[in-house]
Enzyme design. Sequence first.
Site, PDB file in Angstrom:
ATOM      1  N   ASP A 148       0.871  -1.175   0.000  1.00 27.34           N
ATOM      2  CA  ASP A 148       0.000   0.000   0.000  1.00 27.34           C
ATOM      3  C   ASP A 148       0.907   1.223   0.000  1.00 27.34           C
ATOM      4  O   ASP A 148       1.612   1.486   0.976  1.00 27.34           O
ATOM      5  CB  ASP A 148      -0.905   0.002   1.233  1.00 27.34           C
ATOM      6  CG  ASP A 148      -1.994   1.077   1.179  1.00 27.34           C
ATOM      7  OD1 ASP A 148      -1.836   2.046   0.413  1.00 27.34           O
ATOM      8  OD2 ASP A 148      -2.990   0.936   1.906  1.00 27.34           O
ATOM      9  N   ARG A 150      -0.106   4.405  -0.418  1.00 28.12           N
ATOM     10  CA  ARG A 150      -0.820   5.648  -0.145  1.00 28.12           C
ATOM     11  C   ARG A 150      -0.249   6.364   1.075  1.00 28.12           C
ATOM     12  O   ARG A 150       0.115   5.740   2.056  1.00 28.12           O
ATOM     13  CB  ARG A 150      -2.304   5.373   0.082  1.00 28.12           C
ATOM     14  CG  ARG A 150      -3.042   4.926  -1.160  1.00 28.12           C
ATOM     15  CD  ARG A 150      -4.464   4.545  -0.850  1.00 28.12           C
ATOM     16  NE  ARG A 150      -4.536   3.400   0.058  1.00 28.12           N
ATOM     17  CZ  ARG A 150      -5.670   2.901   0.523  1.00 28.12           C
ATOM     18  NH1 ARG A 150      -6.822   3.451   0.184  1.00 28.12           N
ATOM     19  NH2 ARG A 150      -5.657   1.856   1.337  1.00 28.12           N
TER      20      ARG A 150
END
Length: 229
Positions: A148, A150
């Site tokens: 991930d 982000r």
Amino acid sequence: MTRRDLPAATIRTQLTLPLRFADGFATAARVFTFDGLVDGREHVALGLGEHALPVARPTAGDWRAAAPPLVRLHSECLTGDVLGSQRCDCGPQLAEAVRRITREGGFLLYLRQEGRGIGLYAKLDAYVLQDTGLDTYDANLALGYAADERTYAAAAQMLHALGQEDVALLSNNPDKGDQLECHGITVSERVPTGVHLNAANGRYLAAKADRGGHTLDGVWGDEPESAGS
């Protein structure tokens, strides 16, 4: 987590935008754009409900809210938000968030970080790998990305620019609240979203719970046989 200071972002433009969804739900949003975001991307904030009114220089007191605003950090998903893909839960989560925030008052931050930050083409490459049996996190890793990628530093900047230092966060993902608090936003309440299970996204949701730590307690029964994303 250690507090990390960020440079200040400023509101670039604000305008009222009428919204209508496919099921007929309609509302008005106050759309804010920003200068000075640390990642240089074109993220936007939508003020909904009592926060849809124009404000020249927003501060926490401008809306005179009795409670912290309801805030959703929503990462862009072209396939789910626009095309209605059933491989994820992004489209239903977006629609749910707009309705709930319109009712309660707050902001939806639409963040331009497709595919957990790897981009649209790479996300579609990851889908191909998921079709061979990898889950959504391992597919990203197999492509050479983090599970991930982000970050929510720009989201914290946006909230600071809007004068919202204390929020109720609409999310099942604990990382969002942790990152906001790391950048000086107080998350006074973590409000769970609905779990939008369908015949195609069971493995995807299970991976978010098992690998990503998303709080989806009490949801799981038999996994749909056709779940494959």
